[in-house]
Design an enzyme around this catalytic site. Structure first.
Site, PDB file in Angstrom:
ATOM      1  CB  CYS A 283       6.480-106.393  -9.230  1.00 56.39           C
ATOM      2  SG  CYS A 283       8.284-106.458  -9.228  1.00 56.39           S
TER       3      CYS A 283
ATOM      4  CG  HIS B   3       7.040-108.967  -4.047  1.00 57.22           C
ATOM      5  ND1 HIS B   3       5.974-108.915  -4.933  1.00 57.22           N
ATOM      6  CD2 HIS B   3       8.050-108.279  -4.641  1.00 57.22           C
ATOM      7  CE1 HIS B   3       6.347-108.225  -6.010  1.00 57.22           C
ATOM      8  NE2 HIS B   3       7.596-107.816  -5.853  1.00 57.22           N
ATOM      9  CD  GLU B   4      10.568-106.302  -2.306  1.00 56.94           C
ATOM     10  OE1 GLU B   4      11.570-106.347  -3.048  1.00 56.94           O
ATOM     11  OE2 GLU B   4       9.492-105.799  -2.650  1.00 56.94           O
TER      12      GLU B   4
ATOM     13  CG  HIS C  18      12.332-109.100  -6.536  1.00 59.10           C
ATOM     14  ND1 HIS C  18      12.216-109.072  -7.913  1.00 59.10           N
ATOM     15  CD2 HIS C  18      11.354-108.303  -6.061  1.00 59.10           C
ATOM     16  CE1 HIS C  18      11.189-108.299  -8.247  1.00 59.10           C
ATOM     17  NE2 HIS C  18      10.648-107.816  -7.153  1.00 59.10           N
TER      18      HIS C  18
END
Ligand code: ZN
Length: 225
Positions: free
Chosen positions: A140, A182-183, A186
């Site tokens: 990341c 993953h995004e 966030h």
């Protein structure tokens, strides 16, 4: 947006951002007006641990377009394959994704990695499709210098809003599904470390020297995860 979709991104309850629409627009305008690309904030910055605000028109079309362009350039410069707005200090549910990777074909095949054309997602949500999971090292831009193994859904269905306001949906598999997860995570205040195998944590140097095989099997045996 269903509860089922949102739950997959959220880790332990992250406090919701308390930014006003005006503050968000002002901060975005400052980033867009800056001479340099915005710095990527690092783990420990509270913006990475708050649930970002849904996009509800806080930025007008021009500002949103300029912000997305800056995020794309910032992602390329890093370099990375995804960037979420909180990573440049903005608690907004916006992420850009693009994977133009053309590396080793064998590695790409094992990791189901194929090029992902540029996409900007507002208010993305995802839900796993099927029970298949895959575990690979990932990193990341906001956790500089480290990498760890994350077991993720091999296939997800995602829904989001395009910058022009159109509702979009698509199924993603393999590495593309990993990037989407993953995004989107966030934007819920979740870092990949929250979902990682703790014993797999590895500096980039050790990873490059020892564990850069297509799969983390050898690392799992040696490190005990
Ligand atoms: Zn990240």
């Amino acid at each position: 947006m269903t509860t089922g979709f949102r739950d997959h991104a959220a880790g332990p309850q992250a406090p919701a951002s308390d930014w006003s629409a005006a503050r968000l627009a002002e901060a975005a305008a400052e980033i867009v007006a800056g001479e340099d690309l915005p710095p990527i904030v690092q783990a420990g910055h509270p913006v990475l641990r708050t649930a970002a605000l849904p996009f509800e028109g806080q930025l007008d079309a021009e500002l949103l377009g300029a912000l997305i362009a800056i995020m794309r350039r910032t992602m390329h410069a890093a370099p990375g394959v995804g960037l979420a707005a909180p990573q440049i200090g903005l608690p907004l549910r916006l992420a850009v994704l693009e994977d133009g990777w053309a590396g080793d074909e064998q590695v790409a095949a094992v990791r189901s990695r194929s090029p992902l054309p540029f996409v900007a997602m507002l208010n993305p949500v995802y839900v796993p499709v099927g029970a298949e999971r895959s575990a690979f090292y990932e990193g990341c831009l906001s956790v500089r210098g480290y990498t760890a193994v994350v077991r993720r859904a091999e296939r997800v269905e995602a829904r989001w809003t395009a910058p022009d306001g159109a509702a979009r949906g698509a199924e993603f598999t393999g590495w593309q599904a990993r990037i989407v997860q993953h995004e989107t995570d966030h934007l819920a205040g979740t870092l990949y470390l929250d979902k990682a195998e703790p014993r797999s944590l590895c500096s980039n140097e050790e990873y490059a020297a020892r564990w850069a095989q297509p799969t983390p099997e050898r690392a799992a045996r040696a490190l005990g995860f």
